[in-house]
Scaffold this active site. Structure first.
Site, short mmCIF file in Angstrom:
data_model
loop_
_atom_site.label_atom_id
_atom_site.label_comp_id
_atom_site.label_asym_id
_atom_site.label_seq_id
_atom_site.Cartn_x
_atom_site.Cartn_y
_atom_site.Cartn_z
N HIS A 15 0.86 -1.20 0.00
CA HIS A 15 0.00 0.00 0.00
C HIS A 15 0.89 1.24 0.00
CE1 HIS A 15 -3.69 -2.27 1.20
NE2 HIS A 15 -2.84 -3.05 1.84
N ASN A 17 0.49 4.43 0.93
CA ASN A 17 0.61 5.24 2.16
C ASN A 17 1.10 4.45 3.37
OD1 ASN A 17 -0.43 8.28 2.08
ND2 ASN A 17 -1.48 7.11 0.49
N THR A 98 -5.45 3.96 -2.58
CA THR A 98 -6.86 4.33 -2.61
C THR A 98 -7.00 5.74 -3.18
OG1 THR A 98 -6.86 3.26 -0.42
CG2 THR A 98 -8.92 4.31 -1.15
N PRO A 99 -7.60 5.90 -4.36
CA PRO A 99 -7.80 7.25 -4.89
C PRO A 99 -8.67 8.06 -3.93
CG PRO A 99 -8.22 5.60 -6.58
CD PRO A 99 -8.11 4.88 -5.27
N ASP A 160 -11.64 1.43 -0.41
CA ASP A 160 -11.59 1.40 1.05
C ASP A 160 -12.96 0.91 1.56
OD1 ASP A 160 -11.85 2.24 3.81
OD2 ASP A 160 -10.15 3.58 3.49
N HIS A 217 -8.57 -8.25 0.20
CA HIS A 217 -8.15 -8.56 1.57
C HIS A 217 -9.21 -9.50 2.12
CE1 HIS A 217 -5.40 -5.31 1.03
NE2 HIS A 217 -4.95 -5.39 2.26
N GLU A 220 -8.91 -11.24 7.18
CA GLU A 220 -7.96 -10.55 8.08
C GLU A 220 -8.50 -10.53 9.50
OE1 GLU A 220 -6.94 -6.66 6.55
OE2 GLU A 220 -4.96 -6.73 7.48
N ASP A 295 3.12 -5.63 2.60
CA ASP A 295 1.91 -4.94 3.06
C ASP A 295 2.16 -3.44 3.20
OD1 ASP A 295 -0.72 -4.77 3.73
OD2 ASP A 295 -0.57 -5.72 5.70
N ASP A 296 2.88 -3.06 4.28
CA ASP A 296 3.11 -1.65 4.58
C ASP A 296 4.52 -1.55 5.17
OD1 ASP A 296 0.25 -0.51 4.30
OD2 ASP A 296 -0.03 -2.21 5.66
C1 6MZ Z 1 -6.39 -3.65 5.24
C2 6MZ Z 1 -4.92 -1.97 4.68
C3 6MZ Z 1 -3.89 -2.61 5.39
O1 6MZ Z 1 -4.38 3.28 -0.08
O2 6MZ Z 1 -3.92 5.31 1.27
N1 6MZ Z 1 -4.41 -0.85 4.16
N2 6MZ Z 1 -6.15 -2.50 4.60
N3 6MZ Z 1 -5.46 -4.30 5.94
C4 6MZ Z 1 -4.20 -3.83 6.06
N4 6MZ Z 1 -3.32 -4.53 6.82
C5 6MZ Z 1 -2.57 -3.99 7.87
N5 6MZ Z 1 -2.78 -1.88 5.26
C6 6MZ Z 1 -3.12 -0.81 4.49
O3 6MZ Z 1 -2.68 3.16 1.72
C7 6MZ Z 1 -3.18 3.05 3.02
C8 6MZ Z 1 -4.51 2.33 3.03
O4 6MZ Z 1 -4.32 0.96 2.64
C9 6MZ Z 1 -5.21 0.11 3.36
C10 6MZ Z 1 -6.04 1.01 4.27
O5 6MZ Z 1 -7.25 1.34 3.62
C11 6MZ Z 1 -5.15 2.24 4.40
O6 6MZ Z 1 -5.88 3.41 4.70
P1 6MZ Z 1 -3.34 4.09 0.59
O7 6MZ Z 1 -2.19 4.43 -0.30
#
Ligand code: 6MZ
Length: 352
Positions: A15, A17, A98-99, A160, A217, A220, A295-296
Site C-alpha cells: 500500500h 501510504n 486508494t484514490p 476502502d 483482503h 484478516e 503490506d506496509d
Molecule cells: C487492510 C490496509 C492494510 O491506499 O492510502 N491498508 N487495509 N489491511 C491492512 N493490513 C494492515 N494496510 C493498508 O494506503 C493506506 C490504506 O491501505 C489500506 C487502508 O485502507 C489504508 O488506509 P493508501 O495508499
C-alpha cells in the site's frame, strides 16, 4: 543475508501510504506541527512506535493521510516508495493505493491518481517502466557503462471498506480510464471490521466484466460468511487469509487462488500469534501459489528482503527453494505476457 538482498524480487501487496519512509513522515509532520495543524511530539511517538494492533494501524493511517494527501506529497511518496523497492532489487512492483477525494484542496480521485503517475514519471534514481511493455522505451539497465536498477511498476486502485457502492464504482471506472498508464486491477482493503461485502460487489463485478484483475483482503479478521462469499467470487488473488477455517482452506486450495502473504504485518497486528503457526508453512508444503509481500513496509518497519529472510529463518528454506519461491511469483502477477517473459529472463540470469 546479502544474497537475499541481491535476489530479484516481486512485490504484489504494497500500500502506497503504508510504505512511506519514517524520515519523510517525520519531515511532513514537522511542517504541519509548525503550522499548528498537529502537535508534532504526539505524532512523532506514534510514527516511531513499532508495536501496533490492527485497530491502531487504521488510526495511524488516518494520521498518515492527514500528512500526505496533497498532490505534491502524493507525487513525492510515490517516487520514494518505488525507489526504495528498486534499491532492494524488487524488479516488479504492483503498488496499490486508494484514490482520494478532498474538495477543500481541489483533489479528485482522478487528480490524486495523476499525482501518483507524476511520481512514477519523476523517478530518476532508477529506471521505471509503468506503461505497457510494447509502448515503453525499452529498458536497458546499462547506461553509460553504469548498471542501474530497473523496475516494472503496475498499479492497483484500492476500494476502502468505508466507501459507498457509488464511490467504489467511481474507482473502478477511473481504473478503466487509466489502463493505458499502468493500472491493471482493483483491490478491496481498509479496516476489515468496517463495511459489508454486498456494498462492494457491484463495483467488483463491474471490474471483472471489464477485464480488470481483482485482489481482495480476505480473512484478516474472523468473518466466515464473508470469507466464503469472497472465495465464491473467485478473485485473481487474495491477501492475508489469517482467519480461515477448514472449509475455507479446502475451497481456496481447490480454486488455486494465489495468496499474498505478509508475515511481519500478520505478526505485529497479532492476526497470527506466532510465526511458527503461520499458514505460510501449510500452503507452501501443499504447493499452493503464494507470494511473500510487505503490506506496509513503513508502518511495519520491514522490507521485502526482510520478509524473505524471515521466511528462510522460520521455515528453513534453502537458497534454491527461496529462489524458486521468488520466481514463481511471476505467475501471480497481473502483468502482460511480455513483461512476464522479461521477468523470467531476469530470473534465468540470476539463477544460483
Ligand atoms: C487492510 C490496509 C492494510 O491506499 O492510502 N491498508 N487495509 N489491511 C491492512 N493490513 C494492515 N494496510 C493498508 O494506503 C493506506 C490504506 O491501505 C489500506 C487502508 O485502507 C489504508 O488506509 P493508501 O495508499
Amino acid at each position: 543475508m546479502a544474497w537475499i538482498n541481491s535476489l530479484p524480487k516481486i512485490e504484489l501487496h504494497a500500500h502506497l501510504n503504508g510504505s512511506i519512509r519514517d524520515s519523510t513522515l517525520l519531515e511532513l509532520a514537522r511542517v504541519l506541527g509548525d503550522e499548528g495543524v498537529i502537535v508534532f511530539t504526539d505524532v512523532e511517538d506514534v510514527i516511531k512506535k513499532n508495536e501496533r494492533s490492527l485497530a491502531e494501524v487504521f488510526k495511524l493511517f488516518d494520521l498518515i493521510h492527514k500528512l500526505t494527501t496533497d498532490h505534491k506529497t502524493v507525487t513525492r511518496i510515490t517516487r520514494e516508495v518505488v525507489e526504495d523497492f528498486a534499491l532492494e532489487n524488487v524488479v516488479y512492483l504492483e503498488l496499490r493505493t486508494t484514490p482520494k477525494r478532498n474538495d477543500s484542496i481541489g483533489m479528485s480521485k482522478r487528480s490524486y491518481m495523476e499525482a501518483v503517475i507524476e511520481g512514477l514519471k519523476s523517478i530518476s534514481e532508477v529506471d521505471v517502466e509503468f506503461v505497457s511493455a510494447s509502448d515503453s522505451r525499452k529498458l536497458d539497465n546499462v547506461c553509460d557503462g553504469i548498471h542501474r536498477k530497473k523496475i516494472y511498476v503496475r498499479l492497483l486502485l484500492s476500494i476502502d471498506r468505508r466507501e459507498t457502492t457509488e464511490s467504489a464504482i467511481e474507482t473502478v471506472k477511473l481504473a478503466l480510464e487509466m489502463k493505458n498508464v499502468g493500472v491493471v486491477g482493483i483491490d478491496l482493503s481498509g479496516n476489515p471490521l468496517v463495511g459489508e461485502w454486498s456494498t462492494f460487489l457491484p463495483a467488483l463485478q463491474l471490474a471483472r466484466d471489464n477485464d480488470l484483475y481483482i485482489t481482495l483482503h480476505c480473512g484478516e479478521v474472523p468473518n466466515p460468511k464473508e470469507i466464503q462469499a469472497m472465495l465464491d467470487f473467485k478473485p485473481h488473488r487474495i491477501g492475508h487469509a489469517c482467519f480461515f477455517k477448514d472449509e475455507d482452506w479446502t475451497k481456496l486450495k481447490y480454486l488455486r487462488i494465489p495468496v499474498e502473504i505478509c508475515l511481519t504485518s500478520n505478526i505485529i497486528t497479532k492476526s497470527i500469534s506466532s510465526i511458527d503457526i503461520h499458514h505460510f508453512a501449510d500452503l507452501y508444503n501443499a504447493k499452493h501459489p503464494l507470494i511473500l509481500c510487505t503490506d506496509d513496509f513503513g508502518v511495519f518497519s520491514t522490507s521485502l528482503s526482510n520478509e524473505y529472510a524471515l521466511a528462510v529463518r522460520s521455515f528453513g528454506l534453502s537458497k534454491e527453494e527461496t529462489f524458486t519461491l521468488a520466481k514463481t511469483a511471476i505467475d501471480a502477477t497481473f502483468a502482460e505476457d511480455e513483461v512476464k517473459q522479461q521477468l523470467s529472463l531476469i530470473y534465468d540470469l540470476a539463477s544460483p
